[in-house]
Scaffold this active site. Structure first.
Site, mmCIF file in Angstrom:
data_model
loop_
_atom_site.group_PDB
_atom_site.id
_atom_site.type_symbol
_atom_site.label_atom_id
_atom_site.label_comp_id
_atom_site.label_asym_id
_atom_site.label_seq_id
_atom_site.Cartn_x
_atom_site.Cartn_y
_atom_site.Cartn_z
ATOM 1 N N HIS A 1 0.866 -1.179 0.000
ATOM 2 C CA HIS A 1 0.000 0.000 0.000
ATOM 3 C C HIS A 1 0.909 1.237 0.000
ATOM 4 O O HIS A 1 2.027 1.179 0.529
ATOM 5 C CB HIS A 1 -0.823 -0.065 1.295
ATOM 6 C CG HIS A 1 -1.872 0.978 1.460
ATOM 7 N ND1 HIS A 1 -1.601 2.256 1.852
ATOM 8 C CD2 HIS A 1 -3.222 0.909 1.314
ATOM 9 C CE1 HIS A 1 -2.732 2.941 1.944
ATOM 10 N NE2 HIS A 1 -3.734 2.149 1.619
ATOM 11 N N ASP B 1 3.150 -4.330 8.144
ATOM 12 C CA ASP B 1 1.953 -3.505 7.989
ATOM 13 C C ASP B 1 0.765 -4.436 8.221
ATOM 14 O O ASP B 1 0.358 -5.177 7.322
ATOM 15 C CB ASP B 1 1.942 -2.899 6.579
ATOM 16 C CG ASP B 1 0.640 -2.161 6.288
ATOM 17 O OD1 ASP B 1 -0.260 -2.165 7.156
ATOM 18 O OD2 ASP B 1 0.524 -1.594 5.187
ATOM 19 N N GLN C 1 -4.292 -5.031 7.171
ATOM 20 C CA GLN C 1 -5.242 -6.035 6.648
ATOM 21 C C GLN C 1 -5.017 -7.402 7.281
ATOM 22 O O GLN C 1 -5.611 -8.396 6.827
ATOM 23 C CB GLN C 1 -5.107 -6.146 5.112
ATOM 24 C CG GLN C 1 -5.335 -4.858 4.365
ATOM 25 C CD GLN C 1 -6.777 -4.344 4.463
ATOM 26 O OE1 GLN C 1 -7.679 -5.043 4.936
ATOM 27 N NE2 GLN C 1 -6.992 -3.109 4.047
ATOM 28 N N LYS D 1 -10.415 -0.509 10.876
ATOM 29 C CA LYS D 1 -10.525 -1.692 10.013
ATOM 30 C C LYS D 1 -10.842 -2.938 10.829
ATOM 31 O O LYS D 1 -10.810 -4.055 10.316
ATOM 32 C CB LYS D 1 -9.231 -1.895 9.223
ATOM 33 C CG LYS D 1 -8.989 -0.798 8.176
ATOM 34 C CD LYS D 1 -7.782 -1.114 7.337
ATOM 35 C CE LYS D 1 -7.220 0.075 6.615
ATOM 36 N NZ LYS D 1 -7.962 0.452 5.413
ATOM 37 N N CYS E 1 -4.864 2.715 -3.497
ATOM 38 C CA CYS E 1 -3.592 3.165 -2.895
ATOM 39 C C CYS E 1 -2.480 2.153 -3.133
ATOM 40 O O CYS E 1 -1.633 1.927 -2.257
ATOM 41 C CB CYS E 1 -3.730 3.429 -1.398
ATOM 42 S SG CYS E 1 -4.906 4.722 -1.020
HETATM 43 N N1 PMP Z 1 -1.766 -0.563 4.770
HETATM 44 C C1 PMP Z 1 -2.720 -1.284 4.188
HETATM 45 C C2 PMP Z 1 -2.386 -2.637 3.662
HETATM 46 C C3 PMP Z 1 -4.011 -0.761 4.076
HETATM 47 O O1 PMP Z 1 -4.967 -1.466 3.491
HETATM 48 C C4 PMP Z 1 -4.282 0.534 4.599
HETATM 49 C C5 PMP Z 1 -5.671 1.134 4.499
HETATM 50 N N2 PMP Z 1 -6.251 1.051 3.246
HETATM 51 C C6 PMP Z 1 -3.249 1.220 5.219
HETATM 52 C C7 PMP Z 1 -2.013 0.655 5.291
HETATM 53 C C8 PMP Z 1 -3.459 2.586 5.787
HETATM 54 O O2 PMP Z 1 -4.336 2.558 6.862
HETATM 55 P P1 PMP Z 1 -4.879 3.928 7.467
HETATM 56 O O3 PMP Z 1 -5.462 4.691 6.320
HETATM 57 O O4 PMP Z 1 -5.907 3.499 8.457
HETATM 58 O O5 PMP Z 1 -3.714 4.634 8.084
#
Ligand code: PMP
Length: 418
Positions: free
Chosen positions: A131, A208, A211, A234, A373
């Protein structure tokens, strides 16, 4: 008597009444289908009530007051830290830092640890699955320091090419930053193998977990990751809060990143002395209510059972794969279901992902469309955008039929126009 948390196979019908928003219907009276859980999940009443109760009964600023509301709130906030440490099996609550989310946690590590430890010519190893939140902070670190970013490549099916890992790791590698599950493909990388290999060359590992943590049991001691980040929103929790877990000795060696109230031991006219870990990394008023609200979400998730959640979501993934494979106009991205979590992305022949998502919304099915993203990953797969369905344990197999119905409609609508 068997409770709803003990049935061998998770039955979403037993949990759905806890989620008021799942009662929403669309114009034709049919229930709304929420398949955008990788973006953010919904909240059960237990979490909503916990938040409301806090504001109604126990709210003051933390770590400052000499009055009962401040004391009670501080106790609850620090209790949340302990609860999260237990949830992760961290060795101490001082390893839990509250942030505003996964993104903030990664940026904190890139700044506080990265600026102190990464130098010109050093290497940060990431994967092609990441991401933007797990790429851009490392690009910025590389810009500041002259470090080099390297990628563990993926196969055309979205699996990491593990043979490349050995070749890429060297004494120059300072950090490996890897996702616990791709937010696009659902791919679950073999974290234990990656972490062991990284440690063998002296590199640290940041996972990270955005997910991963909401969907599978995470034991940070067994995993042996040096840093792990995730977001409350999440995993049934409030937005505006996340966690950075870090091994205590590493956190203690790191200078603070943000300056302000709460993170200091002493401030003089000519400077300051930072406070202890974890407060050193929590400058300013923290996300008090969201952090405490997260414990209600964790209580709920643990009652449902993370192993059951993982298993159940994989069943939904398998089912959606089977249905999509019947449609000759659909290309599923990523590996076969056995390598995936509850996330399935796909493209529809000659119809843009945004158009597909709009038609799906018209039949009451919420998905995400775009690059999610993860632009480098989409480029690697040769597509500019995809449609993503992402599950949580309150989704039902019958809802997948609604998605398929929507795809049929999209194809009928758009093919006719062309
Ligand atoms: N890493 C991953 C794999 C994600 O899916 C996301 C959220 N889409 C993030 C980081 C970022 O999370 P946040 O927007 O809650 O900071």
């Amino acid at each position: 008597m068997t409770t709803r948390h003990e049935t061998a196979i998770l039955d979403p019908q037993l949990y759905r009444p806890d989620f008021p928003i799942l009662n929403r219907t669309i114009e034709d009276g049919r229930p709304f289908v929420y398949f955008d859980n990788a973006a953010t999940t919904q909240r059960p009443r237990q979490v909503i009530e916990a938040i409301t109760t806090l504001y109604e009964t126990h709210y003051g600023n933390v770590h400052r007051g000499i009055h009962r509301l401040a004391d009670e709130t501080t106790e609850l906030y620090e209790g949340a830290r302990e609860r999260i440490a237990r949830f992760l099996n961290a060795s101490s609550e001082t390893e839990v830092i509250f942030t505003s989310g996964a993104t903030a946690g990664i940026n904190l590590v890139a700044r506080a640890w990265g600026d102190a430890n990464v130098h010109e010519g050093d290497e940060i190893l990431v994967t092609e699955l990441e991401h933007h939140s797990n790429l851009v902070p490392w690009f910025q670190l590389a810009e500041r320091t002259g470090a080099v970013i390297r990628y563990i490549p993926i196969t055309d099916d979205g699996l990491l090419v593990m043979e490349e890992l050995e070749r890429l790791l060297s004494s120059r590698t300072k950090l490996v930053a890897v996702t616990a599950a791709s937010n696009v493909l659902g791919t679950v990388p073999p974290l234990p193998v990656i972490i062991k290999a990284a440690h063998s060359v002296g590199a640290l590992v940041l996972v990270d977990g955005a997910q991963g943590v909401p969907h599978r049991k995470t034991d940070v001691q067994a995993l042996d990751a040096d840093f792990l980040v995730f977001s409350g929103h999440k995993m049934l929790g409030p937005s505006g809060v996340g966690v950075l877990y870090g091994k205590r000795e590493i956190l203690e060696s790191m200078p603070p990143f943000m300056g302000g109230g709460s993170m200091i031991r002493e401030v003089r006219m000519d400077g300051f002395t930072p406070g202890d870990v974890p407060y050193r990394f929590e400058a300013g008023t923290p996300p008090i209510v969201p952090a405490i609200g997260m414990t209600a979400a964790i209580d709920y998730l643990e009652q449902v059972g993370l192993e059951r959640i993982d298993q159940y979501e994989r069943q939904l993934t398998k089912r959606l794969h089977e249905e999509l494979e019947k449609l000759e106009f659909v290309r599923i991205l990523g590996p076969t279901p056995e390598y995936k979590s509850g996330i399935v992305s796909f493209v529809v022949d000659r119809i843009h992902a945004h158009d597909v998502a709009q038609v799906l919304d018209s039949v009451g099915v919420a998905v995400r469309a775009g690059h999610h993203c993860a632009m480098p990953l989409h480029k690697r797969l040769g597509v500019t955008a995809s449609v993503r369905a992402s599950f949580y344990f309150y989704n039902m197999a019958s809802e997948i039929d609604r998605l398929i119905e929507g795809l049929d409609r999209a194809v009928r609508l758009f093919r006719r126009r062309k």
